[in-house]
Design an enzyme around this catalytic site. Structure first.
Site, short mmCIF file in Angstrom:
data_model
loop_
_atom_site.label_atom_id
_atom_site.label_comp_id
_atom_site.label_asym_id
_atom_site.label_seq_id
_atom_site.Cartn_x
_atom_site.Cartn_y
_atom_site.Cartn_z
N SER A 104 -8.78 -0.22 -23.69
CA SER A 104 -7.44 -0.29 -24.25
C SER A 104 -7.16 0.36 -25.57
O SER A 104 -8.37 0.05 -26.52
CB SER A 104 -7.15 -1.64 -24.19
OG SER A 104 -5.83 -1.96 -24.87
N TYR A 141 -5.89 -10.93 -25.24
CA TYR A 141 -6.12 -9.66 -24.87
C TYR A 141 -7.03 -8.66 -25.35
O TYR A 141 -7.99 -7.96 -25.12
CB TYR A 141 -4.76 -8.89 -24.36
CG TYR A 141 -4.93 -7.47 -23.65
CD1 TYR A 141 -5.34 -7.50 -22.33
CD2 TYR A 141 -4.84 -6.34 -24.28
CE1 TYR A 141 -5.21 -6.31 -21.84
CE2 TYR A 141 -4.75 -5.04 -23.88
CZ TYR A 141 -5.35 -5.21 -22.15
OH TYR A 141 -5.28 -3.93 -21.83
#
Ligand code: ZN
Length: 674
Positions: free
Chosen positions: A558, A571
């Site tokens: 990410s 996250y």
């Protein structure tokens, strides 16, 4: 094989007696000779006990008028590359009948010359190459000609006294042709024998060790005669106790020995020189057959019909000694290579069929289509061998005769055709979170490059995300270790190994500041995004290590790793920890030839996480239009799941062969990352 008392055990064969599939209603939709030729060819193709995978051929002779008004006799014969089951009119190249018949008067004609003559004399541009049996079809003085490799016929013909048995079955209904290699020589042989031995009762021909021909004035007559000829062979088998054959069921193995299978597949690929798939058929009859005490004798004589050797090699590998098999294959090649008088290229020395007492019947091939064909052909071969054994002894053609077909000119010519093969042909990839979004796109990108792909997802729709034979969807809870191990074992059972792994599954929880972030949220996110990936990497390692071209892992990271944002602590931390895990794995597994690389996507809006409403809402909160929000990066470009998937696939390919532990952004350029 041990024959048990007739009470308990299920039959080895669950034979379906041959029957005519002709239907007046269906036939009415086919008008004209060629259309009806298509119809009955399809009827033959529907019955796998008659023809398999491009086997068999049919023809029709018609009178046609050309553009200049001249009438001529034209033969339409099955073209290569077409299957009888699905053939269309376009699959029957037309040729001038007289010219083709005259070819048979030549004293010699090489197969290459023959196929050149046939191809250059087709009467339609772009028609497929006519069957190698075209001259034979042309010579037979009947309007419709049907040819099959019927199992029941072959079971009788492939016995020590097969010729006598066949004559006993058919009397003077058929003309008998002793074995001659298919192609021009067979046509010449039939040209000599047929007119001499034909009687008013003749309705077909029996080709020793090969198959049946039937003829007729109409498509139906020729078809029904073929069915009748096969029925007579089946009746003979019944009368001689070779139809219903009981078998001893083999115990089902307690656990799938996946690592043993993957090791075997690695050895097969090494011998072949390229990655091969290895499919476990799970066929109970295959396992029973592989446990026969006389397996060495019955399974290593040769194929049921010579053309099977092109798909299955001449003989299967019995057991797991790949080195011994390949040495024997080399000896077979060296022993017979002089026969053709041409310079031959030896095919790879890996088997295509493996018979193992523990695994049963395994099929080997470069593609899933190939393994499926091999498995089906050999399932029929097992039945044929068992029946022939009941008739007093299976006797296949000599290895020299099989060699001539396996190495015949036209097959060798195919090897010289340079084509590009798919990047991941013969390789297997596992993708997590594959039911939607980036994961689903990764499956598509890998399939496009020729890999067999296993998709894992909690969503039950994973089993039908793609409907094709080279895809296997498995419902799997990634946080459950046992479930992961089972999924990997299923992947290996289906395709033979795991070469590539795409770690994509992950969750993105609703934003929450650390000060109020529930422990539950933190643990759940780390459990799926990090812990499950760790376990999968660990469990996949032994398989990746066995990958013929080296294991590869592509990790969907990410943008939050290099540029975290507030409100996404769990996250961002999970993806950063995953990133670090992958870097350590790259250090540890380099010696195993395994490389791992990470992709950092950002703002991929075409996934299930984003609905048009949420996107509009976010855009508004930044004071941007939806379009500007979606392309809010340096390159002003939108990032799609497909973009990410294509990069993930390429990371597993040769472009990145010398790269490991790289982190590649796919974000259109992010000013915080740059
Ligand atoms: Zn044939």
């Amino acid at each position: 094989m041990q024959i048990n008392s007739p009470t308990a055990e299920p039959p080895l064969m669950s034979p379906v007696p041959i029957r005519s599939l002709w239907s007046d209603e269906e036939a009415a939709r086919y008008q004209g000779d060629l259309a009806l030729r298509v119809y009955t060819s399809r009827l033959l193709g529907r019955d796998k006990s008659l023809v398999l995978h491009g086997g068999g051929n049919t023809s029709v002779k018609v009178r046609a008028r050309n553009l200049l008004g001249d009438e001529e006799d034209v033969i339409h014969v099955k073209g290569s590359g077409w299957d009888l089951e699905t053939i269309e009119e376009a699959g029957f190249p037309p040729l001038p009948l007289d010219y083709v018949k005259r070819l048979a008067t030549l004293p010699v004609l090489s197969d290459a010359q023959m196929s050149n003559e046939l191809l250059t004399h087709t009467l339609r541009a772009g028609a497929p190459a006519p069957s190698v049996e075209t001259i034979l079809h042309a010579l037979l003085p009947y309007k419709f000609v049907d040819h099959t490799h019927a199992d029941a016929f072959i079971a009788i013909s492939n016995t020590a006294d097969g010729s006598a048995r066949i004559r006993e079955v058919y009397g003077d209904s058929l003309v008998y042709i002793p074995y001659v290699m298919p192609g021009f020589d067979l046509a010449r042989s039939c040209a000599a024998i047929f007119p001499r031995e034909r009687t008013p009762q003749t309705i077909g021909m029996a080709l020793e060790h090969h198959g049946l021909f039937s003829f007729g004035d109409t498509a139906r007559e020729s078809y029904e005669r073929m069915i009748d000829l096969v029925r007579r062979a089946e009746d003979y088998l019944r009368r001689n106790g070779a139809w219903q054959i009981p078998f001893e069921t083999a115990p089902t193995p307690a656990a799938v020995p996946a690592l043993t299978l993957a090791t075997l597949r690695r050895e097969l690929s090494e011998v072949a020189g390229f990655p091969l798939l290895l499919a476990s058929t799970g066929d109970e009859r295959g396992r029973a057959f592989a446990r026969r005490t006389d397996l060495g004798r019955v399974a290593t004589q040769g194929p049921a019909t010579p053309d099977h050797s092109i798909r299955t090699k001449r003989v299967p590998m019995v057991g797991r000694d790949v080195k011994a098999y390949s040495a024997a294959y080399r000896r077979y090649f060296e022993e017979h290579a002089h026969r053709t008088g041409r310079k031959l290229t030896m095919l790879d020395a890996a088997p295509r069929v493996v018979l193992d007492p523990e695994f049963g019947l395994l099929a080997v091939g470069r593609t899933v289509a190939e393994t499926a064909i091999v498995a089906e052909i050999y399932a029929h071969t097992i039945e044929i061998i068992c029946r022939a054994e009941r008739l007093g002894g299976w006797a296949a053609l000599s290895s020299a005769d099989i060699f001539d077909v396996e190495y015949w000119e036209l097959e060798q010519a195919k090897l010289q055709v340079k084509g590009t093969k798919p990047l991941f042909q013969g390789e297997v990839a596992v993708v997590t979170g594959a039911a939607s979004g980036i994961g689903k796109a990764c499956v598509a990108s890998l399939l496009k490059r020729g890999a067999a792909v296993v998709g894992l997802d909690l969503n039950p729709s994973i089993t039908s995300t793609f409907n094709r034979r080279d895809y296997l969807g498995i419902v799997c809870d990634l946080t459950d270790e046992a479930s992961l191990r089972t999924a990997l074992a299923q992947a290996v059972t289906a395709f033979g190994g795991v070469d590539m792994l795409v770690l994509n599954a992950g969750i993105f929880p609703p934003g929450a500041p650390i000060a109020t972030l529930p422990t539950e949220n933190w643990r759940r996110v780390l459990g799926i995004n990090l812990d499950a990936s760790f376990v999968l990497l660990r469990e996949a390692h032994p398989f990746l290590k066995l990958a013929p071209k080296g294991g590869r892992v592509a990790v969907i990271g990410s943008k939050n790793v290099p540029a975290p944002g507030p409100g996404a602590a769990s996250y961002s931390a999970s993806k950063a920890a995953l990133n670090q895990l992958v870097r350590v794995a790259a250090l540890e597994w380099g010696k195993d030839g395994i490389r791992l690389n990470t992709i950092h996507p950002n703002a991929v809006f075409d996934t299930g996480l984003w609905t048009p409403e949420i996107i509009a809402q976010r855009a508004k909160s930044y004071g941007l239009s939806v379009e500007a929000y979606k392309t809010n990066n340096v390159l002003r470009t939108e990032i799609t799941s497909h973009d990410v998937a294509e990069l993930a696939a390429e990371l597993c390919g040769p472009l990145f062969a010398k790269t490991t532990a790289a982190q590649v952004p796919v974000d259109g350029g992010n000013d915080r990352v740059i």
